[in-house]
Design an enzyme around this catalytic site. Structure first.
Site, PDB file in Angstrom:
ATOM      1  N   LEU A 245       0.711  -1.350   0.129  1.00  0.00           N
ATOM      2  CA  LEU A 245       0.127  -0.168   0.167  1.00  0.00           C
ATOM      3  C   LEU A 245       0.718   1.363   0.002  1.00  0.00           C
ATOM      4  O   LEU A 245       0.558   2.254   0.563  1.00  0.00           O
ATOM      5  CB  LEU A 245      -0.918   0.142   1.242  1.00  0.00           C
ATOM      6  CG  LEU A 245      -2.169  -1.115   1.365  1.00  0.00           C
ATOM      7  CD1 LEU A 245      -2.914  -1.093   2.227  1.00  0.00           C
ATOM      8  CD2 LEU A 245      -2.995  -0.818  -0.115  1.00  0.00           C
TER       9      LEU A 245
ATOM     10  N   CYS B 286      -6.406  -6.536   1.863  1.00  0.00           N
ATOM     11  CA  CYS B 286      -4.831  -6.617   1.498  1.00  0.00           C
ATOM     12  C   CYS B 286      -3.981  -7.642   2.351  1.00  0.00           C
ATOM     13  O   CYS B 286      -3.902  -7.482   3.453  1.00  0.00           O
ATOM     14  CB  CYS B 286      -4.490  -5.268   1.775  1.00  0.00           C
ATOM     15  SG  CYS B 286      -2.822  -5.231   1.195  1.00  0.00           S
TER      16      CYS B 286
ATOM     17  N   LYS C 275     -14.362  -4.691  -0.927  1.00  0.00           N
ATOM     18  CA  LYS C 275     -13.448  -5.374  -1.566  1.00  0.00           C
ATOM     19  C   LYS C 275     -13.146  -6.667  -1.175  1.00  0.00           C
ATOM     20  O   LYS C 275     -12.154  -6.569  -0.001  1.00  0.00           O
ATOM     21  CB  LYS C 275     -12.448  -4.758  -2.188  1.00  0.00           C
ATOM     22  CG  LYS C 275     -11.478  -5.737  -3.095  1.00  0.00           C
ATOM     23  CD  LYS C 275     -10.423  -4.788  -3.827  1.00  0.00           C
ATOM     24  CE  LYS C 275      -9.687  -5.385  -4.953  1.00  0.00           C
ATOM     25  NZ  LYS C 275      -8.576  -5.022  -5.617  1.00  0.00           N
TER      26      LYS C 275
HETATM   27  C1  FMN Z   1       0.788  -4.306  -8.155  1.00  0.00           C
HETATM   28  C2  FMN Z   1      -0.362  -4.514  -7.516  1.00  0.00           C
HETATM   29  C3  FMN Z   1      -0.835  -3.653  -6.501  1.00  0.00           C
HETATM   30  C4  FMN Z   1      -2.055  -3.672  -5.851  1.00  0.00           C
HETATM   31  N1  FMN Z   1      -2.535  -2.667  -5.060  1.00  0.00           N
HETATM   32  C5  FMN Z   1      -3.831  -2.681  -4.650  1.00  0.00           C
HETATM   33  C6  FMN Z   1      -4.226  -1.784  -3.904  1.00  0.00           C
HETATM   34  O1  FMN Z   1      -3.747  -0.821  -3.417  1.00  0.00           O
HETATM   35  N2  FMN Z   1      -5.659  -1.959  -3.231  1.00  0.00           N
HETATM   36  C7  FMN Z   1      -6.647  -3.068  -3.463  1.00  0.00           C
HETATM   37  O2  FMN Z   1      -7.580  -3.054  -3.257  1.00  0.00           O
HETATM   38  N3  FMN Z   1      -5.812  -3.701  -4.400  1.00  0.00           N
HETATM   39  C8  FMN Z   1      -4.720  -3.834  -4.951  1.00  0.00           C
HETATM   40  N4  FMN Z   1      -4.235  -4.789  -5.818  1.00  0.00           N
HETATM   41  C9  FMN Z   1      -5.081  -6.192  -6.327  1.00  0.00           C
HETATM   42  C10 FMN Z   1      -5.793  -5.748  -7.609  1.00  0.00           C
HETATM   43  O3  FMN Z   1      -6.447  -4.451  -7.520  1.00  0.00           O
HETATM   44  C11 FMN Z   1      -6.828  -6.951  -7.969  1.00  0.00           C
HETATM   45  O4  FMN Z   1      -7.680  -7.234  -7.168  1.00  0.00           O
HETATM   46  C12 FMN Z   1      -5.929  -8.239  -8.208  1.00  0.00           C
HETATM   47  O5  FMN Z   1      -4.580  -8.009  -8.737  1.00  0.00           O
HETATM   48  C13 FMN Z   1      -6.413  -9.166  -8.905  1.00  0.00           C
HETATM   49  O6  FMN Z   1      -6.727  -9.005 -10.209  1.00  0.00           O
HETATM   50  P1  FMN Z   1      -5.765  -9.206 -11.511  1.00  0.00           P
HETATM   51  O7  FMN Z   1      -5.608 -10.622 -11.395  1.00  0.00           O
HETATM   52  O8  FMN Z   1      -6.462  -8.654 -12.684  1.00  0.00           O
HETATM   53  O9  FMN Z   1      -4.375  -8.277 -11.385  1.00  0.00           O
HETATM   54  C14 FMN Z   1      -3.026  -4.744  -6.359  1.00  0.00           C
HETATM   55  C15 FMN Z   1      -2.571  -5.752  -7.244  1.00  0.00           C
HETATM   56  C16 FMN Z   1      -1.077  -5.423  -7.993  1.00  0.00           C
HETATM   57  C17 FMN Z   1      -0.735  -6.552  -8.766  1.00  0.00           C
END
Ligand code: FMN
Length: 315
Positions: free
Chosen positions: A75, A133, A167
């Site tokens: 974060l 998270c 979420k």
């Molecule tokens: C580098 C990175 C940073 C992320 N930061 C956050 C965040 O700050 N807050 C959050 O709710 N999810 C965060 N996520 C989760 C993503 O929003 C998402 O829920 C997760 O990556 C699954 O989706 P995807 O498979 O399309 O990446 C992050 C994911 C990645 C890869």
């Protein structure tokens, strides 16, 4: 046949189309304004924002795996205040629809975040509340403790008029139960789901790839897992469900709409293919026409298993 209607509604929020970016994978959003037509997206979800700026975890905090990513960013962010003053106006100036993703270390911090947003009366569509998270100490507590989750949502509901999208975490709990707790607390929608806890090892050096050891798994590897949870949560609650996890092409996005998600978020795929959401958007009208649908709304939920949602998966 007329041009299909791509709009979707999530409670009181109507979006011109169901394609959103996922928190943390799109910078703050304003960095991309010159390169991509960001205002064409259904909405942009901000990086996770906390009350005060955070530096995040020590590096390395991102690693590639066979079918996706492992991250333990922790974060890192500029803090809510700076975002509201420095970034949000730039996005709104260009007509970008914005959802704020917030995360607190304590109930008090979550409430303070809600009050601060309320006091600024910013032009945002909704607050996405990250109770899931895996990359900060205690980041999963709220999502994994159903009583606490319901109380937290109720407490935030009392402090802000903005729609609350919660979420959820897919780790360690039945996501349907989590979604019910969020609904009971007064959530407007649930976002299914965050990353799954995972790790990776550098065998030659006999070390974990991430400094923190564990991180959150995202990318194509998690798509079938999250698709299952989205299907199940849609059957378990009355509030809208937004899907996020492993979207990497047109089909993986549409699969979520078919099982009932009212919108989808694209995350890790943006790192390798930042044009993906626009390509999906461009292809959607033809797909709807070919399949005989006049709108995204009529497509949503048109593929459902005919069995009680509470049944456990067979292994
Ligand atoms: C580098 C990175 C940073 C992320 N930061 C956050 C965040 O700050 N807050 C959050 O709710 N999810 C965060 N996520 C989760 C993503 O929003 C998402 O829920 C997760 O990556 C699954 O989706 P995807 O498979 O399309 O990446 C992050 C994911 C990645 C890869």
């Amino acid at each position: 046949m007329n041009t299909p209607d791509l709009s979707t509604t999530i409670g009181q929020v109507t979006l011109p189309n169901p394609l959103l970016t996922a928190s943390g994978t799109f910078g703050y959003g304003h960095e991309l304004l010159e390169s991509f037509p960001v205002q064409r997206l259904g909405a942009v979800v901000s990086k996770g924002l906390t009350l005060r700026p955070r530096e995040g975890n020590p590096r390395p905090r991102i690693a590639e795996t066979r079918c996706g990513l492992l991250n333990s960013i922790g974060l890192e962010n500029m803090g809510l205040e700076a975002y509201l003053h420095r970034v949000l106006p730039l996005l709104r100036e260009r007509g970008v629809r914005v959802v704020l993703n917030v995360e607190g270390r304590s109930e008090e911090e979550f409430y303070a975040l809600a009050e601060k947003v309320e006091a600024h009366q910013p032009e945002i569509l909704a607050l996405e509340v990250n109770v899931s998270c895996p990359n900060v100490e205690g980041g999963l507590w709220f999502g994994q403790d159903l009583g606490l989750l319901e109380r937290l949502v109720r407490g935030m509901r009392a402090r802000t008029r903005f729609p609350l999208w919660i979420k959820l975490t897919p780790s360690g709990v039945d996501v349907r139960e989590e979604a019910r707790a969020a609904e009971q607390g007064g959530a407007d929608a649930v976002v299914v789901a965050n990353t799954y806890p995972g790790m990776a090892v550098d065998v030659a050096r006999r070390r974990f790839l991430l400094h923190r050891g564990m991180g959150g798994v995202s990318g194509p590897a998690i798509h079938p897992l999250t698709l299952y949870w989205v299907h199940e949560v849609v059957g378990a609650v009355g509030i809208p469900v937004i899907a996020v996890g492993g979207i990497h092409d047109f089909d993986s996005a549409v699969a979520y709409l078919l099982v009932g998600a009212r919108a989808v978020q694209i995350g890790s795929a943006l790192f390798v293919d930042p044009e993906l959401p626009y390509r999906i958007l461009a292809r959607l009208p033809d797909y709807l026409r070919d399949q005989g649908f006049s709108s995204v709304s009529s497509l949503i939920g048109s593929l459902r298993l005919d069995r009680p949602a509470t049944q456990r998966p067979q292994t």
